[in-house]
Scaffold this motif. Structure first.
Motif, PDB file in Angstrom:
ATOM      1  N   ALA A   1       0.842  -1.200   0.000  1.00 59.30           N
ATOM      2  CA  ALA A   1       0.000   0.000   0.000  1.00 59.30           C
ATOM      3  C   ALA A   1       0.874   1.246   0.000  1.00 59.30           C
ATOM      4  O   ALA A   1       1.779   1.369   0.823  1.00 59.30           O
ATOM      5  N   ASP A   2       0.591   2.159  -0.929  1.00 61.54           N
ATOM      6  CA  ASP A   2       1.391   3.377  -1.049  1.00 61.54           C
ATOM      7  C   ASP A   2       0.710   4.607  -0.452  1.00 61.54           C
ATOM      8  O   ASP A   2       1.365   5.629  -0.244  1.00 61.54           O
ATOM      9  N   TYR A   3      -0.579   4.515  -0.244  1.00 61.62           N
ATOM     10  CA  TYR A   3      -1.344   5.660   0.255  1.00 61.62           C
ATOM     11  C   TYR A   3      -2.222   5.224   1.433  1.00 61.62           C
ATOM     12  O   TYR A   3      -2.523   4.038   1.595  1.00 61.62           O
ATOM     13  N   ALA A   4      -2.652   6.205   2.204  1.00 63.45           N
ATOM     14  CA  ALA A   4      -3.477   5.912   3.383  1.00 63.45           C
ATOM     15  C   ALA A   4      -4.759   5.181   2.993  1.00 63.45           C
ATOM     16  O   ALA A   4      -5.202   4.267   3.689  1.00 63.45           O
ATOM     17  N   ARG A   5      -5.369   5.572   1.869  1.00 63.86           N
ATOM     18  CA  ARG A   5      -6.630   4.913   1.454  1.00 63.86           C
ATOM     19  C   ARG A   5      -6.410   3.430   1.155  1.00 63.86           C
ATOM     20  O   ARG A   5      -7.278   2.606   1.406  1.00 63.86           O
ATOM     21  N   ASP A   6      -5.215   3.108   0.609  1.00 64.91           N
ATOM     22  CA  ASP A   6      -4.903   1.693   0.364  1.00 64.91           C
ATOM     23  C   ASP A   6      -4.752   0.951   1.687  1.00 64.91           C
ATOM     24  O   ASP A   6      -5.203  -0.192   1.833  1.00 64.91           O
ATOM     25  N   ALA A   7      -4.064   1.604   2.627  1.00 65.99           N
ATOM     26  CA  ALA A   7      -3.825   0.970   3.930  1.00 65.99           C
ATOM     27  C   ALA A   7      -5.137   0.720   4.668  1.00 65.99           C
ATOM     28  O   ALA A   7      -5.323  -0.327   5.300  1.00 65.99           O
ATOM     29  N   GLU A   8      -6.056   1.679   4.591  1.00 70.39           N
ATOM     30  CA  GLU A   8      -7.367   1.511   5.240  1.00 70.39           C
ATOM     31  C   GLU A   8      -8.128   0.329   4.626  1.00 70.39           C
ATOM     32  O   GLU A   8      -8.735  -0.478   5.332  1.00 70.39           O
ATOM     33  N   ARG A   9      -8.085   0.237   3.296  1.00 68.15           N
ATOM     34  CA  ARG A   9      -8.752  -0.865   2.608  1.00 68.15           C
ATOM     35  C   ARG A   9      -8.111  -2.198   2.980  1.00 68.15           C
ATOM     36  O   ARG A   9      -8.794  -3.185   3.242  1.00 68.15           O
ATOM     37  N   ALA A  10      -6.777  -2.202   3.026  1.00 66.35           N
ATOM     38  CA  ALA A  10      -6.050  -3.433   3.369  1.00 66.35           C
ATOM     39  C   ALA A  10      -6.410  -3.904   4.766  1.00 66.35           C
ATOM     40  O   ALA A  10      -6.618  -5.096   5.009  1.00 66.35           O
ATOM     41  N   ARG A  11      -6.501  -2.958   5.695  1.00 69.74           N
ATOM     42  CA  ARG A  11      -6.834  -3.319   7.077  1.00 69.74           C
ATOM     43  C   ARG A  11      -8.255  -3.866   7.154  1.00 69.74           C
ATOM     44  O   ARG A  11      -8.538  -4.832   7.872  1.00 69.74           O
TER      45      ARG A  11
END
Length: 604
Positions: free
Chosen positions: A250-260
């Motif tokens: 994940a490169d961005y916060a939105r990716d990290a939120e989705r991943a979590r």
């Protein structure tokens, strides 16, 4: 015939209990007598397969372990993306609107109007509220904003690990690449199929990133429900069986939120260079690259510092309490500049306009000087094989002020988050290392910057240094590399490329398919880990690394991290985690459980 109905229901229950699965039965009734003709396990959709597995386990007809085994990664993948309606797909094939097939690199269906330019894609999607499919010969890194605005991406060139494929998978954008039968003409804003059919900008297109099919026109889609309680419950059971951790790229916060949300236990790869390609940042990055002196470069890096710091703050906040692995800049600098051919073409056009007195001479002269300056820099940086040139750790050693800025941004962001009560676990990853001396030198430089930042902030924040094992030499001397690395992450995209001496962007649309057809290779090594070659290097790297550092954490962050067969291999190697795109996390969770359950079955 109530008696026969009662008898049929009783037999149905008996068969289901005996075969421990829902049955598809055939029967007939003759002169009031029931005759059973045939029984077999019932066919089912992805939703039905998951629901039935959970219900059978709750009825104690199967164990939870058996329920998890019965669900395939394909069943899970179905829930994560829109799909083309089966009836609409069949009808389209009969009508002849299936116009091409390519590589299925990012699953899901996408329907939209064709656009051939990233800026147009963004404008149509955001301003005109149109659904678009971005069609390119092969997207450049600075086309990312258009890809993000599009419903799907279609390219005539590129492979499974091309830039377009990586970005599409990370953001869950359906994509089909390497469609060599399509002739994409960006200038004329049209594309031609192998049969001569021409589709122009604005025409409707439907693509299936799961099958690689491309259809002319609009096809109906169906959208599965990722909050389905059976889906959620089955994955929670899978988590109880797996040993292998599942992280996300994940490169961005939105990716990290989705991943979590999808169950990731950390970030295994944050590619910092992707942040540089954003439209408002790219000019600053280009100015930094083109700077004539260290002082000028420092001024541009000072502008980038708060931008990078903000990126990392967002990541730490989104993944609060979990590890975040941040890879320092990796690609060669020329990727951030316009292409050599594009610049030459622009210069010829400007010279022609000047000669014909077409436009303001002063403005044209100024633009021409600027283009020539950029071209001079691009030519100075030009390499015969840039992917094996000045990139990764080599770039960090050559331009230390750039990685110092990144290190400062990471720890300043970490300190800011700690003050806000966010738990941070930064892991700094140095890419493309091939000697222990490189890693030792780069780590010492970054340690110096880190200690300076923490002293300024008056804080203590734990952090780790590690490296990517992505060239064969690093795996061969992993014991010495481990002296300066607290963790390893196998970058299997580049490790496969360097082990096979195959261009990952060209091979899949070239000779690789021929190799598989002729049985030279049984699987695409860029989709599933080549266990005999690349896998052997990985095994050796794990063994040597842990000889030096017994508790060395080892993971994988290449695209293979979302492939079930590769995940099973990583389990057998004793890796700590796999990291994949956010939309592959649920698939990886199930595949890791299958690997653990398969091992238990073998031991019996």
């Amino acid at each position: 015939m109530p008696r026969v109905d009662k008898q049929l229901r009783r037999i149905g229950r008996t068969l289901e209990k005996h075969y421990r699965d829902v049955q598809d039965i055939e029967f007939t009734i003759e002169r009031g007598k029931l005759w059973m003709l045939q029984t077999r396990d019932a066919k089912r959709t992805a939703q039905a397969a998951i629901r039935l597995a959970v219900e059978l386990a709750k009825e104690r007809l199967v164990s939870k372990a058996e329920a998890v085994r019965r669900v395939t990664p394909e069943h899970i993948d179905y829930f994560l993306h829109p799909q083309l309606d089966a009836a609409a797909r069949s009808a389209a094939k009969e009508e002849g609107t299936l116009i091409a097939e390519g590589l299925n690199v990012s699953p899901g269906a996408a329907i939209g109007q064709i656009v051939f330019d990233a800026d147009v894609a963004e404008h149509w999607a955001q301003k005109l509220k149109k659904k678009v499919i971005l069609v390119r010969p092969e997207p450049r890194p600075d086309d990312v904003h258009g890809m993000l605005a599009a419903q799907g991406v279609l390219t005539s060139h590129g492979g499974r690990t091309s830039h377009a494929a990586l970005v599409a998978r990370q953001f869950g954008i359906p994509a089909v690449v390497g469609v060599v039968s399509l002739e994409v003409d960006v200038q004329r804003r049209q594309m031609r199929t192998s049969t001569g059919k021409v589709l122009k900008e604005g025409d409707w297109l439907s693509i299936d990133g799961g099958t690689g099919e491309v259809y002319a026109g609009e096809l109906a889609t169906v959208v599965p429900d990722v909050t389905d309680p059976y889906f959620v419950e089955l994955l929670s059971w899978a988590d109880g069986f797996r040993r292998l951790g599942v992280w996300a790229n994940a490169d961005y916060a939105r990716d990290a939120e989705r991943a979590r949300k999808f169950g990731a236990a950390g970030i295994g790869l944050c590619r910092t260079e992707h942040m540089f390609f954003e439209a408002e940042r790219l000019p600053v990055v280009q100015s930094m690259i083109l700077a004539r002196s260290t002082e000028q470069r420092a001024q541009h890096l000072a502008k980038l510092l708060p931008m990078q710091r903000g990126d990392f703050v967002g990541l730490f906040q989104a993944i609060d309490g979990l590890p975040v692995t941040i890879r320092l800049i990796d690609p060669p600098l020329h990727e951030f500049l316009p292409s050599h051919d594009e610049l030459q073409k622009a210069i010829v056009e400007l010279e022609t306009r000047l000669r014909l007195s077409y436009g303001d001479p002063e403005a044209l002269e100024a633009e021409l000087r600027a283009k020539r300056k950029v071209l001079d820099s691009v030519e100075a940086m030009r390499e015969q094989n840039p992917m094996l040139g000045l990139r990764g750790v080599r770039l960090g050693i050559h331009m230390p002020e750039l990685v110092r800025m990144q290190m400062r941004a990471i720890l300043e962001a970490a300190c800011e988050c700690v003050r806000e009560g966010v738990k941070v676990k930064p892991k700094i990853m140095i890419p493309l290392v091939s000697t222990s001396a490189e890693l030792q030198l780069q780590r010492a430089l970054l340690e110096e910057e880190a200690q300076e930042v923490l002293k300024e902030q008056g804080m203590k924040v734990p952090y780790q240094f590690g490296t990517m094992i992505e060239v064969p030499r690093a795996a061969l001397i992993a014991d010495r590399i481990a002296e300066f690395a607290e963790f390893f992450s196998f970058g299997t995209n580049d490790l496969t490329q360097t082990t096979f001496a195959i261009s990952r962007d060209d091979a899949e649309t070239g000779f690789l398919s021929e190799y598989m057809q002729k049985g030279i290779l049984t699987r695409n090594p860029f989709a599933t880990i080549d266990q005999e070659g690349v896998g052997y290097l990985m095994e050796l790297g794990v063994k040597l690394g842990r000889q030096t550092r017994k508790k060395l954490e080892v993971g994988i962050c290449g695209e293979h991290g979302g492939d079930p067969a590769s995940i099973a291999f990583c389990h057998r190697l004793g890796l700590d985690y796999v990291s994949c795109s956010p939309f592959r996390v649920p698939v990886a969770r199930l595949a890791a459980a299958h690997a653990a359950l398969g091992e238990l079955k073998d031991q019996r």
